[in-house]
Design an enzyme around this catalytic site. Sequence first.
Site, PDB file in Angstrom:
ATOM      1  N   GLU A 103       6.178  -3.338  37.243  1.00  0.00           N
ATOM      2  CA  GLU A 103       6.446  -4.208  36.096  1.00  0.00           C
ATOM      3  C   GLU A 103       5.920  -5.600  36.389  1.00  0.00           C
ATOM      4  OE1 GLU A 103      10.282  -3.611  34.428  1.00  0.00           O
ATOM      5  OE2 GLU A 103      10.369  -5.569  33.464  1.00  0.00           O
TER       6      GLU A 103
ATOM      7  N   SER B  21      18.584  -1.941  31.867  1.00  0.00           N
ATOM      8  CA  SER B  21      19.579  -3.010  31.726  1.00  0.00           C
ATOM      9  C   SER B  21      20.809  -2.539  30.948  1.00  0.00           C
ATOM     10  CB  SER B  21      18.980  -4.208  30.993  1.00  0.00           C
ATOM     11  OG  SER B  21      17.824  -4.658  31.631  1.00  0.00           O
TER      12      SER B  21
ATOM     13  N   SER C 100      13.429  -2.214  24.942  1.00  0.00           N
ATOM     14  CA  SER C 100      12.248  -2.413  24.096  1.00  0.00           C
ATOM     15  C   SER C 100      11.725  -1.057  23.635  1.00  0.00           C
ATOM     16  CB  SER C 100      11.137  -3.131  24.863  1.00  0.00           C
ATOM     17  OG  SER C 100      11.619  -4.329  25.424  1.00  0.00           O
TER      18      SER C 100
HETATM   19  C1  LIG Z   1      11.704  -9.515  25.810  1.00  0.00           C
HETATM   20  C2  LIG Z   1      12.556  -8.719  26.741  1.00  0.00           C
HETATM   21  C3  LIG Z   1      12.388  -7.353  26.827  1.00  0.00           C
HETATM   22  C4  LIG Z   1      13.195  -6.582  27.661  1.00  0.00           C
HETATM   23  N1  LIG Z   1      13.000  -5.232  27.697  1.00  0.00           N
HETATM   24  C5  LIG Z   1      13.787  -4.466  28.483  1.00  0.00           C
HETATM   25  C6  LIG Z   1      13.626  -3.034  28.515  1.00  0.00           C
HETATM   26  O1  LIG Z   1      12.775  -2.468  27.826  1.00  0.00           O
HETATM   27  N2  LIG Z   1      14.458  -2.307  29.281  1.00  0.00           N
HETATM   28  C7  LIG Z   1      15.415  -2.877  30.067  1.00  0.00           C
HETATM   29  O2  LIG Z   1      16.107  -2.152  30.770  1.00  0.00           O
HETATM   30  N3  LIG Z   1      15.609  -4.225  30.069  1.00  0.00           N
HETATM   31  C8  LIG Z   1      14.819  -5.028  29.290  1.00  0.00           C
HETATM   32  N4  LIG Z   1      15.002  -6.396  29.267  1.00  0.00           N
HETATM   33  C9  LIG Z   1      16.146  -6.963  29.995  1.00  0.00           C
HETATM   34  C10 LIG Z   1      15.791  -7.783  31.236  1.00  0.00           C
HETATM   35  O3  LIG Z   1      15.360  -6.961  32.267  1.00  0.00           O
HETATM   36  C11 LIG Z   1      17.054  -8.593  31.604  1.00  0.00           C
HETATM   37  O4  LIG Z   1      17.276  -9.519  30.566  1.00  0.00           O
HETATM   38  C12 LIG Z   1      16.885  -9.316  32.909  1.00  0.00           C
HETATM   39  O5  LIG Z   1      16.864  -8.417  33.984  1.00  0.00           O
HETATM   40  C13 LIG Z   1      18.021 -10.339  33.135  1.00  0.00           C
HETATM   41  O6  LIG Z   1      19.256  -9.740  33.001  1.00  0.00           O
HETATM   42  P1  LIG Z   1      20.377 -10.360  32.040  1.00  0.00           P
HETATM   43  O7  LIG Z   1      19.756 -10.644  30.717  1.00  0.00           O
HETATM   44  O8  LIG Z   1      21.566  -9.464  32.096  1.00  0.00           O
HETATM   45  O9  LIG Z   1      20.738 -11.778  32.675  1.00  0.00           O
HETATM   46  P2  LIG Z   1      21.703 -12.047  33.899  1.00  0.00           P
HETATM   47  O10 LIG Z   1      21.318 -11.171  35.052  1.00  0.00           O
HETATM   48  O11 LIG Z   1      23.126 -11.967  33.446  1.00  0.00           O
HETATM   49  O12 LIG Z   1      21.335 -13.517  34.282  1.00  0.00           O
HETATM   50  C14 LIG Z   1      21.916 -14.668  33.644  1.00  0.00           C
HETATM   51  C15 LIG Z   1      21.450 -15.904  34.390  1.00  0.00           C
HETATM   52  O13 LIG Z   1      21.944 -15.889  35.749  1.00  0.00           O
HETATM   53  C16 LIG Z   1      20.861 -16.059  36.677  1.00  0.00           C
HETATM   54  N5  LIG Z   1      21.081 -15.267  37.889  1.00  0.00           N
HETATM   55  C17 LIG Z   1      21.495 -13.974  37.950  1.00  0.00           C
HETATM   56  N6  LIG Z   1      21.562 -13.566  39.236  1.00  0.00           N
HETATM   57  C18 LIG Z   1      21.145 -14.604  40.005  1.00  0.00           C
HETATM   58  C19 LIG Z   1      20.971 -14.785  41.419  1.00  0.00           C
HETATM   59  N7  LIG Z   1      21.238 -13.804  42.291  1.00  0.00           N
HETATM   60  N8  LIG Z   1      20.521 -15.997  41.837  1.00  0.00           N
HETATM   61  C20 LIG Z   1      20.262 -17.010  40.955  1.00  0.00           C
HETATM   62  N9  LIG Z   1      20.413 -16.887  39.612  1.00  0.00           N
HETATM   63  C21 LIG Z   1      20.837 -15.702  39.147  1.00  0.00           C
HETATM   64  C22 LIG Z   1      19.659 -15.527  35.939  1.00  0.00           C
HETATM   65  O14 LIG Z   1      18.456 -16.041  36.464  1.00  0.00           O
HETATM   66  C23 LIG Z   1      19.912 -15.997  34.514  1.00  0.00           C
HETATM   67  O15 LIG Z   1      19.527 -17.342  34.332  1.00  0.00           O
HETATM   68  C24 LIG Z   1      14.211  -7.195  28.446  1.00  0.00           C
HETATM   69  C25 LIG Z   1      14.384  -8.582  28.364  1.00  0.00           C
HETATM   70  C26 LIG Z   1      13.575  -9.341  27.534  1.00  0.00           C
HETATM   71  C27 LIG Z   1      13.790 -10.809  27.483  1.00  0.00           C
END
Ligand SMILES: Cc1cc2nc3c(=O)[nH]c(=O)nc-3n(C[C@H](O)[C@H](O)[C@H](O)COP(=O)(O)OP(=O)(O)OC[C@H]3O[C@@H](n4cnc5c(N)ncnc54)[C@H](O)[C@@H]3O)c2cc1C
Length: 364
Positions: free
Chosen positions: A210, A95, A127
């Site tokens: 995953e 991410s 993480s």
């Molecule tokens: C506890 C935790 C641990 C994590 N650990 C890791 C890790 O070790 N390594 C890593 O790389 N990442 C990690 N992540 C990140 C995680 O993979 C991302 O948070 C996740 O993929 C969502 O991306 P974002 O936070 O950028 O949200 P965004 O993608 O910006 O999404 C924001 C909102 O828009 C909605 N949305 C986005 N696209 C669409 C669509 N096409 N249709 C409908 N709705 C949509 C989403 O559902 C969400 O509600 C972790 C996250 C958490 C919470």
Amino acid sequence: MRDWLHEHPHPTGRELAEAGYVAPHWATPYGLDADPLTQLMIDEELRRSGVRRPINPIGIGWAGPTLMHAGTEEQKERWLWPLLSGEEFWCQLFSEPGAGSDLASLTTRAERDGDQWVVNGQKVWTSYAHIARWGILLARTDPTATKHMGISYFVCPMDAPGIEIRPLIDMTGEHAFNEVFLSDVRIPGDHLIGPEHAGWELAKVTLGNERVSLSGEGALWGMGPTAEDLVDLIRGAGGAPDPFTRDRLVDVWIEAQILRVLRLRMVSAVLAGRAPGGEASVRKAIADAHGQHIMDLARDFAGPHAMLSGTGPVGGWGRSGASPSDPTWSRGFLFSPALTVGGGTAEVQRNIVAEKVLGLPRDP
Ligand SMILES: Cc1cc2nc3c(=O)[nH]c(=O)nc-3n(C[C@H](O)[C@H](O)[C@H](O)COP(=O)(O)OP(=O)(O)OC[C@H]3O[C@@H](n4cnc5c(N)ncnc54)[C@H](O)[C@@H]3O)c2cc1C
């Protein structure tokens, strides 16, 4: 296996790995090529003997299967043993601030320089980056290609010069994930996994694992208390105080049964030689919300006690006589919003189910 456990009543991670008991479904020599039934029996024998597998969730759950899928023999030999034994901890550098759900928009660059790669960019929500020895890294190697085509998959040494790790403290007060800044980080050429520019295909292998890894029975991505623990807790405290709470408790219990049946369906599909397909996404979509329902109800049931937050150790809940104000439940409640974000958001899981299971038109 019982003889082996008799001879090794307290096996080290390395001994468990070399016996093939850490990931028995992997091909030999790292696993045992075990079919699902054998895997279930091995799990049961380990549980019966009180033997725990090494803890390395991203390594064993996601990086390892991807290395098994696409790594060279040298790469597997170098990385898989200490990964399985838990001697080398792994993290996942996927991410970015501008690439979460739409992961293929990532902008971290890797450029070839002789027999090395030079990486620049930023990752976020990583993480365990602060305790990991290695990270699986996605970086753009061909910025002129269409967005899914120019990405490559690397193994990044987390102690390489140019890596800066800044902690992100989450709502529970814990430091689990981080921001990672990469400035002119040099990665050896042989740390590229699979062909150059073919990283997206491998990312899909990682993310598929995953979704399976995060689907155990506990409320928090397979860990922690279950719906049954909540039922025990409420029963132990004298029962539900009103019909409304009782209704919610029954709903949570029903959800748990649906998830149990879905899990059995996944197991029997695999036993019958069919790929589990969309079930993993269906299950994750239901299980994440289910975890939040359990934690919401536990908080409401605890009443004012729920305001007392603590950072007690994870564990000690459920059948061991935990009280409604046990800090592990308040920690669970504070963590639970993350369930529908990490590992693919609730909306993204629904998109996958819509397209792969129901055959609906693609997400525009
Ligand atoms: C506890 C935790 C641990 C994590 N650990 C890791 C890790 O070790 N390594 C890593 O790389 N990442 C990690 N992540 C990140 C995680 O993979 C991302 O948070 C996740 O993929 C969502 O991306 P974002 O936070 O950028 O949200 P965004 O993608 O910006 O999404 C924001 C909102 O828009 C909605 N949305 C986005 N696209 C669409 C669509 N096409 N249709 C409908 N709705 C949509 C989403 O559902 C969400 O509600 C972790 C996250 C958490 C919470």
